[in-house]
Scaffold this motif. Structure first.
Motif, short mmCIF file in Angstrom:
data_model
loop_
_atom_site.label_atom_id
_atom_site.label_comp_id
_atom_site.label_asym_id
_atom_site.label_seq_id
_atom_site.Cartn_x
_atom_site.Cartn_y
_atom_site.Cartn_z
N LEU A 1 0.83 -1.19 0.00
CA LEU A 1 0.00 0.00 0.00
C LEU A 1 0.87 1.25 0.00
O LEU A 1 1.98 1.26 0.51
N TRP A 2 0.31 2.32 -0.58
CA TRP A 2 1.00 3.61 -0.53
C TRP A 2 0.98 4.14 0.90
O TRP A 2 0.06 3.89 1.66
N VAL A 3 2.01 4.92 1.26
CA VAL A 3 2.02 5.60 2.55
C VAL A 3 2.16 7.09 2.31
O VAL A 3 2.75 7.53 1.34
N LYS A 4 1.62 7.86 3.21
CA LYS A 4 1.69 9.31 3.10
C LYS A 4 3.09 9.79 3.42
O LYS A 4 3.67 9.41 4.42
N PRO A 5 3.70 10.62 2.55
CA PRO A 5 5.05 11.08 2.82
C PRO A 5 5.14 11.86 4.12
O PRO A 5 4.23 12.58 4.50
N GLY A 6 6.26 11.70 4.81
CA GLY A 6 6.52 12.47 6.02
C GLY A 6 7.48 13.60 5.70
O GLY A 6 7.65 14.00 4.56
N HIS A 7 8.19 14.08 6.74
CA HIS A 7 9.06 15.23 6.55
C HIS A 7 10.44 15.01 7.14
O HIS A 7 11.19 15.95 7.36
N ALA A 8 10.82 13.74 7.37
CA ALA A 8 12.13 13.47 7.93
C ALA A 8 13.21 13.71 6.88
O ALA A 8 13.05 13.36 5.72
N ASP A 9 14.31 14.36 7.29
CA ASP A 9 15.44 14.59 6.41
C ASP A 9 16.46 13.51 6.66
O ASP A 9 17.29 13.60 7.56
N VAL A 10 16.40 12.45 5.86
CA VAL A 10 17.28 11.29 6.04
C VAL A 10 17.86 10.91 4.68
O VAL A 10 17.24 11.17 3.64
N PRO A 11 19.04 10.30 4.64
CA PRO A 11 19.66 9.99 3.35
C PRO A 11 19.02 8.78 2.69
O PRO A 11 18.62 7.84 3.36
N PRO A 12 18.94 8.77 1.35
CA PRO A 12 18.54 7.54 0.65
C PRO A 12 19.58 6.45 0.89
O PRO A 12 20.77 6.73 1.01
N ALA A 13 19.14 5.22 0.97
CA ALA A 13 20.04 4.10 1.28
C ALA A 13 19.57 2.85 0.55
O ALA A 13 18.52 2.83 -0.08
N GLY A 14 20.39 1.77 0.66
CA GLY A 14 19.99 0.46 0.18
C GLY A 14 19.61 0.38 -1.27
O GLY A 14 18.74 -0.39 -1.67
N THR A 15 20.27 1.15 -2.13
CA THR A 15 19.91 1.17 -3.55
C THR A 15 20.12 -0.21 -4.19
O THR A 15 21.13 -0.86 -3.96
N HIS A 16 19.15 -0.64 -4.98
CA HIS A 16 19.31 -1.86 -5.77
C HIS A 16 18.44 -1.77 -7.02
O HIS A 16 17.45 -1.06 -7.05
N LEU A 17 18.86 -2.50 -8.06
CA LEU A 17 18.19 -2.45 -9.35
C LEU A 17 17.67 -3.83 -9.73
O LEU A 17 18.24 -4.86 -9.34
N THR A 18 16.59 -3.84 -10.50
CA THR A 18 16.07 -5.06 -11.10
C THR A 18 15.65 -4.74 -12.54
O THR A 18 15.50 -3.58 -12.91
N PHE A 19 15.47 -5.78 -13.34
CA PHE A 19 14.97 -5.60 -14.70
C PHE A 19 13.45 -5.67 -14.72
O PHE A 19 12.83 -6.32 -13.87
#
Length: 486
Positions: A48-66
């Motif tokens: 399910l979608w979640v409502k965005p918050g306002h925490a200033d945190v770094p993006p992490a755990g990047t991964h790719l798929t086809f």
């Protein structure tokens, strides 16, 4: 070194000892995050979608798929330690980007971590794209990925293994993948061991934070733009995460939407002249019964239809099937599973599947080519096999990083039957067997005028030492000539 929620800089990991890296990856999640995790424990489904918050945190755990077509479709996924505002992905053929895509945000019950996914479609084949992840208060450096080429003569490489986990050896196998620079990696299940029990059901040991440490550990691969194409193992059946226990897996990965109806953990894609099919082995397992039969005839029907379509596709030379549970393995711990044999061996024979990759047993083992369970030719290390006439090669590549299992040094082995009993059998089909940690490397050369299509398979240790080698060969199709590159 950042927390498990922050991206690990590959330049720094190269200078760290495996012991230091292991300690960093095991660093506990802070109390604040644990409190947030408790608050989210009763949250909605991970889809399910979640409502965005306002925490200033770094993006992490990047991964790719086809996506279903790796020449035009790639998905980029990442995580944040809590809700963020305005997550987006910018991409383009230069660092100027120029395009952006909407983001699907998912939660997973029991963890504060939020998972973000962006599907990119209508990309140009054989093209390097730059991308950047952003939200209010955080962004990543510029990164790249490259779509599959449609040049039918282009060579490429992919890698595979299962049973990785989070530890120094698992980090070493990830580093080996990064070193050999594949176009993609196939993971044959048991990814991180957040569920350390692996039997299915609710009475299991489970730590959701292990997933984030696993993704951090693999950043040296994912930040190179190498997609990871995972299948589910028994340790992906996690407690409290849906009837099959797959909601945690599905909350963290975006996969091709072409699998078994109602089973988004199954998929297939074609990269060049190789088609890769990902199955749910838990559905067929006699050894571990929790998800046995939940798909049943649906998966078998889909498998037959998919393989029939791929064998008719003139662009496909090799078919590789990946799933967790072992068709043929003599390892003392799990050996072979009669469930996957009885369900799929005849199907693989019918459509001349070239290679089956399994995990589950924490070891490496390769069979001689088989048809109907019978050895058709002896294939010691260094041999050449012609699957069209000699049959399928089965490889257990379960040495991705978890503690190794002892191999069976005699031909005596067993197969698990429908009652869970270990029925003795002679492993006369075994060509090479070792308990070494391993990465399977496949170098593919497409068919060309005067040249057969080949898939050179090498099993190597984390330090690059060769364990085993075999080459699969597909002769040129009658009357067929490669098309000119676009």
């Amino acid at each position: 070194m950042q927390t498990p929620f922050g991206d690990l800089d590959p330049r720094r990991t190269a200078l760290m000892s495996m012991a230091d890296l292991d300690q960093a990856l095991r660093r506990p999640i802070g109390r604040r995050s644990l409190v947030k995790g408790a608050a989210l424990a009763g949250a909605a489904s991970p889809l399910l979608w979640v409502k965005p918050g306002h925490a200033d945190v770094p993006p992490a755990g990047t991964h790719l798929t086809f996506g279903a077509d790796p020449s035009t479709e790639v998905a980029v996924s990442w995580s944040t330690a809590s809700n963020v505002s305005n997550p987006l992905l910018e991409y383009g053929r230069s660092k100027a980007y120029g395009s952006k895509v909407s983001v699907e945000t998912r939660t997973v019950r029991g963890t504060a971590t939020i998972y973000h996914h962006a599907r990119l479609t209508r990309l140009l084949p054989g093209t390097t794209y730059h991308y950047r992840l952003r939200h209010t208060g955080g962004s990543t450096p510029d990164r790249t990925f490259t779509t599959a080429s449609t040049d039918p003569l282009k060579t490429f490489r992919f890698t595979a293994f299962g049973d990785q986990g989070v530890n120094a050896t698992a980090a070493a196998t990830a580093a080996r993948i990064a070193a050999v620079k594949p176009a993609f990696h196939v993971h044959a299940g048991d990814l991180c061991y957040a569920n350390s029990t692996g039997a299915g059901g609710e009475n299991q040991t489970y730590d959701a934070g292990v997933w984030d440490r696993w993704m951090t550990q693999n950043l040296p691969v994912s930040t190179q733009g190498v997609p990871w194409m995972p299948t589910v193992g028994n340790h992906e059946m996690e407690p409290g995460l849906g009837p099959q226990g797959y909601d945690g897996f599905l909350g963290r990965f975006v996969l091709p939407r072409n699998g078994v109806p109602g089973a988004p953990n199954t998929w297939w894609f074609r990269y060049g002249n190789v088609a890769v099919v990902g199955l749910d082995g838990n559905d067929a397992s006699f050894e571990i019964s929790h998800n046995r039969g939940w798909l049943g005839a649906r998966q078998d029907t889909w498998l037959r239809t998919t393989l029939a379509t791929l064998r008719k596709d003139v662009r496909v030379d090799f078919i590789v099937v990946a799933f967790h549970n072992c068709m043929y393995c003599s390892n003392l711990v799990h050996s072979s599973d009669g469930g996957v044999r009885s369900r799929w061996e005849a199907i693989f024979d019918t459509f001349a599947v070239d290679l089956v990759v399994n995990g589950h047993n924490h070891s490496y083992e390769r069979t001689h080519p088989l048809k109907g369970g019978d050895v058709t030719a002896m294939a010691p290390s260094g041999a050449t096999v012609t699957p069209a006439t000699q049959g399928t090669t089965y490889i257990t590549a379960g040495g991705g990083g978890q503690t190794g299992y002892p191999v069976n040094l005699s031909p005596a082995s067993y197969v698990v039957d429908e009652n869970g009993a270990k029925v003795p059998e002679l492993a006369t089909w075994s060509a090479v067997s070792t308990e070494d940690y391993n990465v399977l490397v496949a170098d593919v050369t497409p068919m060309a005028p005067g040249r057969k299509a080949t898939m050179r398979l090498r099993a190597i240790k984390p330090d690059g030492t060769l364990i085993d080698e075999v080459t699969l060969v597909r002769p040129a199709k009658a009357g067929l000539r490669p098309r000119a590159p676009k």
